[in-house]
Structures are given as C-alpha cells and as structure tokens.
Design a protein around this motif. Sequence first.
Motif, PDB file in Angstrom:
ATOM      1  N   GLY A  97      32.908  36.055  49.541  1.00 51.95           N
ATOM      2  CA  GLY A  97      33.480  37.574  50.131  1.00 51.95           C
ATOM      3  C   GLY A  97      32.851  38.432  48.875  1.00 51.95           C
ATOM      4  O   GLY A  97      33.529  39.674  48.916  1.00 51.95           O
ATOM      5  N   SER A  98      31.652  38.250  48.493  1.00 49.53           N
ATOM      6  CA  SER A  98      31.205  39.357  47.517  1.00 49.53           C
ATOM      7  C   SER A  98      30.465  40.142  48.220  1.00 49.53           C
ATOM      8  O   SER A  98      29.881  40.345  49.319  1.00 49.53           O
ATOM      9  CB  SER A  98      30.113  38.620  46.739  1.00 49.53           C
ATOM     10  N   GLU A  99      30.780  41.680  47.983  1.00 50.67           N
ATOM     11  CA  GLU A  99      30.360  42.867  48.711  1.00 50.67           C
ATOM     12  C   GLU A  99      29.137  43.375  48.014  1.00 50.67           C
ATOM     13  O   GLU A  99      28.551  44.130  48.862  1.00 50.67           O
ATOM     14  CB  GLU A  99      31.292  44.012  48.381  1.00 50.67           C
ATOM     15  N   PHE A 246      33.173  39.525  32.171  1.00 54.93           N
ATOM     16  CA  PHE A 246      33.147  40.219  30.999  1.00 54.93           C
ATOM     17  C   PHE A 246      31.988  41.431  30.945  1.00 54.93           C
ATOM     18  O   PHE A 246      31.831  42.239  30.053  1.00 54.93           O
ATOM     19  CB  PHE A 246      33.275  39.729  29.674  1.00 54.93           C
ATOM     20  N   GLY A 247      31.044  41.201  31.974  1.00 60.75           N
ATOM     21  CA  GLY A 247      29.813  41.929  32.116  1.00 60.75           C
ATOM     22  C   GLY A 247      30.155  43.257  32.517  1.00 60.75           C
ATOM     23  O   GLY A 247      31.102  43.568  32.976  1.00 60.75           O
ATOM     24  N   ASP A 248      28.975  44.072  32.290  1.00 61.45           N
ATOM     25  CA  ASP A 248      28.835  45.560  32.651  1.00 61.45           C
ATOM     26  C   ASP A 248      28.565  45.387  34.294  1.00 61.45           C
ATOM     27  O   ASP A 248      27.071  45.304  34.296  1.00 61.45           O
ATOM     28  CB  ASP A 248      27.938  46.329  31.771  1.00 61.45           C
ATOM     29  N   PRO A 249      29.170  45.838  35.214  1.00 64.20           N
ATOM     30  CA  PRO A 249      28.672  45.965  36.724  1.00 64.20           C
ATOM     31  C   PRO A 249      27.491  46.813  36.771  1.00 64.20           C
ATOM     32  O   PRO A 249      26.581  46.421  37.772  1.00 64.20           O
ATOM     33  CB  PRO A 249      29.822  46.507  37.304  1.00 64.20           C
ATOM     34  N   SER A 250      27.334  47.885  36.030  1.00 68.72           N
ATOM     35  CA  SER A 250      25.984  48.605  36.249  1.00 68.72           C
ATOM     36  C   SER A 250      24.804  47.761  35.421  1.00 68.72           C
ATOM     37  O   SER A 250      23.657  48.482  36.249  1.00 68.72           O
ATOM     38  CB  SER A 250      26.184  49.905  35.110  1.00 68.72           C
ATOM     39  N   GLY A 253      24.869  44.199  38.511  1.00 68.47           N
ATOM     40  CA  GLY A 253      24.736  44.633  39.784  1.00 68.47           C
ATOM     41  C   GLY A 253      25.854  43.889  40.593  1.00 68.47           C
ATOM     42  O   GLY A 253      25.727  44.160  41.968  1.00 68.47           O
ATOM     43  N   LYS A 254      26.858  43.541  39.859  1.00 67.88           N
ATOM     44  CA  LYS A 254      27.885  42.688  40.676  1.00 67.88           C
ATOM     45  C   LYS A 254      29.347  43.147  40.093  1.00 67.88           C
ATOM     46  O   LYS A 254      29.380  43.189  38.738  1.00 67.88           O
ATOM     47  CB  LYS A 254      27.899  41.256  40.750  1.00 67.88           C
ATOM     48  N   PRO A 255      30.334  43.419  40.850  1.00 64.55           N
ATOM     49  CA  PRO A 255      31.512  43.941  40.234  1.00 64.55           C
ATOM     50  C   PRO A 255      32.159  42.629  39.673  1.00 64.55           C
ATOM     51  O   PRO A 255      32.140  41.539  39.746  1.00 64.55           O
ATOM     52  CB  PRO A 255      32.448  44.158  41.704  1.00 64.55           C
ATOM     53  N   VAL A 256      32.939  43.406  38.501  1.00 64.83           N
ATOM     54  CA  VAL A 256      33.654  42.059  37.734  1.00 64.83           C
ATOM     55  C   VAL A 256      35.050  41.586  38.222  1.00 64.83           C
ATOM     56  O   VAL A 256      35.574  40.956  37.630  1.00 64.83           O
ATOM     57  CB  VAL A 256      33.748  42.793  36.045  1.00 64.83           C
ATOM     58  N   LEU A 257      35.353  42.372  39.255  1.00 62.56           N
ATOM     59  CA  LEU A 257      36.593  41.953  40.194  1.00 62.56           C
ATOM     60  C   LEU A 257      36.639  40.758  40.918  1.00 62.56           C
ATOM     61  O   LEU A 257      37.244  40.242  41.145  1.00 62.56           O
ATOM     62  CB  LEU A 257      37.255  43.131  40.682  1.00 62.56           C
ATOM     63  N   ASP A 258      35.270  40.495  41.379  1.00 63.44           N
ATOM     64  CA  ASP A 258      35.075  39.345  42.416  1.00 63.44           C
ATOM     65  C   ASP A 258      35.703  38.253  42.149  1.00 63.44           C
ATOM     66  O   ASP A 258      36.384  37.437  42.630  1.00 63.44           O
ATOM     67  CB  ASP A 258      33.574  39.421  42.679  1.00 63.44           C
TER      68      ASP A 258
END
Length: 354
Positions: A97-99, A246-250, A253-258
């Motif tokens: 379900g990754s956006e 713990f990564g930086d989404p910027s 390229g992927k949200p850390v909430l997923d």
Amino acid sequence: MGSAVGVTAEDLARRCDQALSAFLEAQGPQWPDGAPHGVLDACRRFVLAGGKRLRPMFSYWGWRGAGGPDGPEIITASAALELFHAFALIHDDIMDGSEQRRGRPSMHRHFTDLHTRHRWRGDAARYGHSAALLGGDLCAAWADQMFTGSGLPPEWIQRGHRLFTLMRTEVIAGQYLDLVSSVGDGSVAGALTVIRMKAARYTVTRPLQIGAALAGAEPETLAALLRFGDPLGDAFQLRDDVLGVFGDPSVTGKPVLDDLREGKPTVLIALARQHADAGQSDKFKNLFGRMDLDPAGAEELRTIIAATGALDRVEDMITVRAESAVAALTDAPITDEARAALATLAGSVVDRTR
C-alpha cells in the motif's frame, strides 16, 4: 567507485540507462495496434526514473570477476535485471500500500489518480491496482526478453538463465514468506529469513552469480561469490529497513510512515519488541500497524525503538555482515579489478542514506 580498469559506478549506471532506454524505445512499435499505451508509457517512465542500478553493477562485476571482457552485450544482459527489479517494486508497492516510490507516486497510485482525474466509471483504487499489476507483469516479461536478446552466445545465455530463473523463484517465495510473516509471530529469525530470500539473494548474490555464469565461471567461483553476496545482501536490506523508519523522506523518496503504518515485520521491529519493557511494549502495540498513525505517533515509535537498543543492534548486525562479505573477497578466485570494485561497492551499499 573506481577500479584498475577505470570503470566507475556512474559510468556503469549511465550505460545501463542507455541500454534500458534503447530497449524500451524499441517496444513501442511492437505494442499491439488498438491497445492503449498507458501501461507501456507508465512502465517506461518508472524504469527510467532513477534507481541505484545495483543489480546490473553486481552482474557486471561478476562477469568481469570471472574474466569476461567489457562490452555492450554484458551491459544489456545486466541491465535486464533492472526490469525484473521494476516488476518486484511495482508489485511490492501494491502489497504494501505504498503511495510513493523514488519521490514520485507509485505505479498503482499513478493509475488510481488517473482514473479519478478523468472521472471514469468504477472503483479508482481497484483500477489502479489492476493496471499496476499488468505493468509489473510487463516488466517481468521484458526482463527475460532483454536478457536473452543481449547478443551473447546462446550457450552463454543458457548458463546465466538457469540462475536468473532461480532468482525469480526465490524473490516470489520470499515475498510470500514476507506476507505470511506479517500475520505471524514477528520473530527475529523469521525476519532474517525473509531478508535472505526476498532481498539479499536477488540484490547481490544472484546478480553476481548470473554475470559470472555468463562468463563461464567454475563452481568454486560461484560459491565464493555467494559467501560475499549473502552477508552483503543482508546488510543492504537491514540498512534499507533502518532507512524505512529513520531515513529522510526527501532523500529516500519514500515516506517514513509506510513501514510503521503497515506493521512491517522487519528485524528492527522484531528486536524492539523482544527488548521492550512492559510500558514500551504497551505503547508499541497501540501505535505500530495503525493506518491512521500520524507523525507524532511515528516519532514516539522511533523513540521506543532506539530506547530498546534495537537500532544499535541492527547497526552492529550491518557492520558484522559487511565485514564478513569483504573478508570473503580476500581469497575469492576472481580478478583483481573485480575484487577492488566489489570491495568499494560493498561500502557504498552499506554506508548510504537512500
């Protein structure tokens, strides 16, 4: 990445992109008349939108390590692995379900949004999932077509193709194991098995062995590449799981909430659960796997994970596996150019921010 023959990671990535672009461009005239080009165009954009091109690089250095010469044919055969990787990513994003993927809408999200914008009949999400599944299937078919049509002699292709088919089976089996694990006990051992089957083998070990097999490598060379590839592949995925929380989404390229919303049963999460005290465990159960998890809840989960020592333990696991991989190169029966390149590539795989 440098080597004695002057081949850099940037050069290899560029040449793989050129081979992929040429192959994908040639598919347009082959597309059946009357069929919409939506999936064709979306797959082309997805494949060429970036990526580390690690699998082609490992395949190339497996080939060079076994004595194969540089040339366009091995670049084409190795780049085909990127099409298989695209298949795996597209299907994985649907299941998770990754956006987002690489800072852009994932394939199923793209088609869902397309349906919504045009106000087409039916369910937008179902349309998006169905179209993306077809896109993933198309990439898998293309991978085989590009690999077998690379220009290498048929008997060489046959040698590599045996490992190519093994890799495909392992990835799908690993993906299914990941699915089963998500409803299981979430143990560390189970999570490590998923890593080995779903990620380590198809990211490092099999691409290396495929390249080496194409060049006619002996069994002892293939075995040595496994001793290097398996621990390095484990370290790669462990780093990926850390970045997923713990990564930086910027940068990633992927949200850390997923991963936290999905309740993904990674080694990091399994260790946090194992070492959490009663209070931490209660909070963890209340937050982890909630689809409505907000950034504040995610930050609380990250605090708990770090406090249990899980993050430090995973970092230690990454270090041990990376060191084991590099040590395996010492007496591996491969060329010195490949040994130097793989040692440097190993560092870039582990010490990364995306």
